[in-house]
Write an enzyme that holds these catalytic residues in place. Structure first.
Site, mmCIF file in Angstrom:
data_model
loop_
_atom_site.group_PDB
_atom_site.id
_atom_site.type_symbol
_atom_site.label_atom_id
_atom_site.label_comp_id
_atom_site.label_asym_id
_atom_site.label_seq_id
_atom_site.Cartn_x
_atom_site.Cartn_y
_atom_site.Cartn_z
ATOM 1 N N MET A 42 0.823 -1.209 0.000
ATOM 2 C CA MET A 42 0.000 0.000 0.000
ATOM 3 C C MET A 42 0.858 1.260 0.000
ATOM 4 O O MET A 42 0.652 2.166 -0.811
ATOM 5 C CB MET A 42 -0.943 -0.024 1.209
ATOM 6 C CG MET A 42 -1.935 1.108 1.239
ATOM 7 S SD MET A 42 -2.934 1.267 -0.267
ATOM 8 C CE MET A 42 -4.286 0.164 0.081
ATOM 9 N N VAL A 118 0.388 2.147 7.827
ATOM 10 C CA VAL A 118 0.898 1.124 8.742
ATOM 11 C C VAL A 118 -0.221 0.140 9.066
ATOM 12 O O VAL A 118 -1.337 0.248 8.562
ATOM 13 C CB VAL A 118 1.480 1.762 10.033
ATOM 14 C CG1 VAL A 118 2.617 2.721 9.680
ATOM 15 C CG2 VAL A 118 0.414 2.485 10.854
ATOM 16 N N GLU A 120 -3.287 -1.946 10.420
ATOM 17 C CA GLU A 120 -4.643 -1.469 10.734
ATOM 18 C C GLU A 120 -5.017 -1.819 12.182
ATOM 19 O O GLU A 120 -5.832 -2.700 12.447
ATOM 20 C CB GLU A 120 -5.629 -2.095 9.720
ATOM 21 C CG GLU A 120 -7.020 -1.520 9.745
ATOM 22 C CD GLU A 120 -7.174 -0.163 9.069
ATOM 23 O OE1 GLU A 120 -8.264 0.122 8.583
ATOM 24 O OE2 GLU A 120 -6.219 0.629 9.051
ATOM 25 N N LYS A 125 -1.633 2.998 15.231
ATOM 26 C CA LYS A 125 -1.931 4.351 14.717
ATOM 27 C C LYS A 125 -1.629 5.404 15.792
ATOM 28 O O LYS A 125 -1.091 6.469 15.500
ATOM 29 C CB LYS A 125 -3.404 4.478 14.303
ATOM 30 C CG LYS A 125 -3.914 3.430 13.330
ATOM 31 C CD LYS A 125 -3.458 3.634 11.925
ATOM 32 C CE LYS A 125 -4.180 2.685 10.979
ATOM 33 N NZ LYS A 125 -3.518 2.534 9.695
ATOM 34 N N SER A 147 -8.763 2.000 6.437
ATOM 35 C CA SER A 147 -9.946 1.660 5.640
ATOM 36 C C SER A 147 -11.190 1.478 6.511
ATOM 37 O O SER A 147 -12.286 1.328 5.991
ATOM 38 C CB SER A 147 -9.687 0.397 4.817
ATOM 39 O OG SER A 147 -9.126 -0.625 5.610
ATOM 40 N N HIS A 168 -8.029 7.465 2.132
ATOM 41 C CA HIS A 168 -8.127 6.016 1.963
ATOM 42 C C HIS A 168 -7.935 5.644 0.493
ATOM 43 O O HIS A 168 -8.838 5.799 -0.331
ATOM 44 C CB HIS A 168 -9.488 5.529 2.485
ATOM 45 C CG HIS A 168 -9.697 4.060 2.303
ATOM 46 N ND1 HIS A 168 -10.941 3.504 2.103
ATOM 47 C CD2 HIS A 168 -8.813 3.026 2.287
ATOM 48 C CE1 HIS A 168 -10.814 2.202 1.959
ATOM 49 N NE2 HIS A 168 -9.537 1.886 2.070
ATOM 50 N N ASN A 218 -16.384 0.456 2.386
ATOM 51 C CA ASN A 218 -16.267 -0.783 3.153
ATOM 52 C C ASN A 218 -17.454 -1.021 4.078
ATOM 53 O O ASN A 218 -17.745 -2.167 4.418
ATOM 54 C CB ASN A 218 -14.950 -0.805 3.935
ATOM 55 C CG ASN A 218 -13.777 -1.164 3.038
ATOM 56 O OD1 ASN A 218 -13.954 -1.766 1.989
ATOM 57 N ND2 ASN A 218 -12.580 -0.787 3.442
#
Length: 432
Positions: A42, A118, A120, A125, A147, A168, A218
């Site tokens: 990502m 980084v 999830e 975070k 996400s 995102h 999502n």
């Protein structure tokens, strides 16, 4: 593609650039240098978007070998483009020359925007954003590529919540056109306006979302996936469901998509949601696959099995056996399910959740929801997006089908038609 669908998509893209409550002449913050945290799939893909636009990127990793691997992957992607004649060797060198590798977040002291990509996990975070608050200059935009996770909670880890928002990207980030821009409760107007303008600069279709679990895309995908999972429990097999939705026009069915993304991602999300709600996680067949170490393509087996080095899904008798065992354990007598029912349940589940998202103000307009699904989830362009498609079918017909599904014994409460959907259908209106 029909003329109506094409006109709808063009109008949707024009409308998405207008942010409710933010003046068109809002001054933008200058973005001359970008930071990206994480050089994995990502992070590397996100980095390429900025290199392509001529913006230098400070790429941060914790370990030298991870940093070297990430940069090598970016180089290989560019060299493959050069082999196809899309780039010259000089352009490859020019883009690679814009990367400034770093093993320390302190290397981000001069960037105008930083995006973390980084793991999830809220704890991870938190440590990143507390550190960014210390090292980044005043006025730098601090963005998370999360996400699902709550942007307001992430912003609260800093002393500058107005500078924080979600950006995102969708994987592969250097290919997918969609960028969900998540507006926190405290996100400053110029931060949001700058991000929308930057999205255009890196050739993305930007859609602004409010804060909720999973944002627009999502959150809807969770309902679509639950509808598909319910069909598995009731009597269908993954290949029938995938084939029916691919015949409808979806780029990939939900089970093929799950295997590609990794089933462990959804598994972790379900565990997190159950823990946050303080409830026991309701078992589904997907959990059984994960417990058996079947995470999809990366482990050679998920809903399907995969030959070494191949991406072609092969229906697996082991999966069918696990599904059969699940049905027996839960007293389910499998029934025959038509392809039409598969399409109606899965697509109307999307529409129903989209209506709730619209009613809650998470999305500003129905066309924004269509853009998310067209550009991030492989919804067929010729159908104009799930909300446009619902209008074409007729909302009264959609509501009738949802009421039928909601009335079934043991039906999940989420099948109840959204209030906005019922209201519009009752007035003979559509979303557009």
């Amino acid at each position: 593609m029909s003329t109506a669908a094409r006109q709808h998509i063009d109008a949707a893209e024009r409308a998405a650039a207008t942010i409710p409550g933010i003046a068109a002449d809002t001054p933008l913050r200058p973005i001359r240098q970008v930071g990206v945290i994480g050089a994995g799939t990502m992070g590397g893909g996100i980095t390429m978007n900025f290199l392509n636009a001529g913006l230098p990127v400070v790429l941060v990793e914790t370990r030298q070998e991870a940093l070297d691997r990430g940069i090598a992957t970016i180089r290989r992607n560019y060299e493959n483009s050069a082999k196809k004649g899309k780039l010259t060797d000089a352009q490859v060198q020019e883009r690679m020359g814009l990367i400034m590798p770093s093993l320390d977040l302190a290397g981000l002291a001069d960037v105008d925007l930083v995006i973390e990509a980084v793991f999830e996990d809220m704890g991870v975070k938190e440590s990143v954003f507390r550190r960014l608050d210390e090292v980044c200059k005043p006025g730098a935009i601090l963005a998370s590529n999360t996400s699902y996770l709550n942007i307001d909670r992430i912003a609260a880890f800093t002393k500058r919540p107005g500078d924080v928002l979600g950006l995102h990207f969708f994987s592969p980030a250097n290919v997918m056109r969609l960028l969900e821009i998540v507006r926190g409760a405290a996100t400053a107007a110029d931060v949001l306006a700058t991000s929308v303008a930057l999205a255009q600069r890196i050739k993305k279709v930007a859609v602004v979302s409010g804060v909720c679990d999973g944002f627009i895309g999502n959150r809807m995908l969770a309902r679509y996936g639950a509808a598909a999972q319910g069909l598995i429990h009731a009597g269908a097999l993954p290949q029938q469901i995938d084939n029916a939705l691919q015949a409808f026009g979806m780029a990939m069915g939900p089970f093929r998509m799950g295997d590609l993304a990794g089933l462990d991602i959804g598994w972790a999300t379900r565990k997190r949601r159950a823990a946050e709600a303080g409830v026991t996680m309701a078992p589904i067949v997907a959990d059984k696959l994960c417990e058996a170490g079947r995470f999809g393509q990366k482990t050679g087996a998920g809903w399907y099995r995969y030959e070494a080095g191949q991406r072609e899904p092969i229906p697996d008798p082991v999966t069918a056996q696990m599904i059969g065992e699940y049905r027996a354990a839960h007293g389910i007598t499998p029934r025959t399910i038509s392809d039409q029912e598969i399409v109606e349940r899965c697509i109307y589940a999307l529409v129903n959740e989209g209506a709730r998202i619209l009613d809650e103000g998470i999305a500003a307009r129905a066309s924004d929801i269509d853009l998310v699904y067209l550009n991030g989830y492989g919804f067929p362009k010729e159908r104009g997006g799930p909300m446009f498609h619902a209008d074409q079918v007729g909302l009264a017909k959609v509501v009738q089908a949802l009421q039928r599904f909601a009335a079934e014994p043991g039906a999940d409460a989420s099948w109840q038609p959204a209030a906005l959907l019922v209201k519009l259908a009752g007035e003979g209106q559509g979303f557009f």
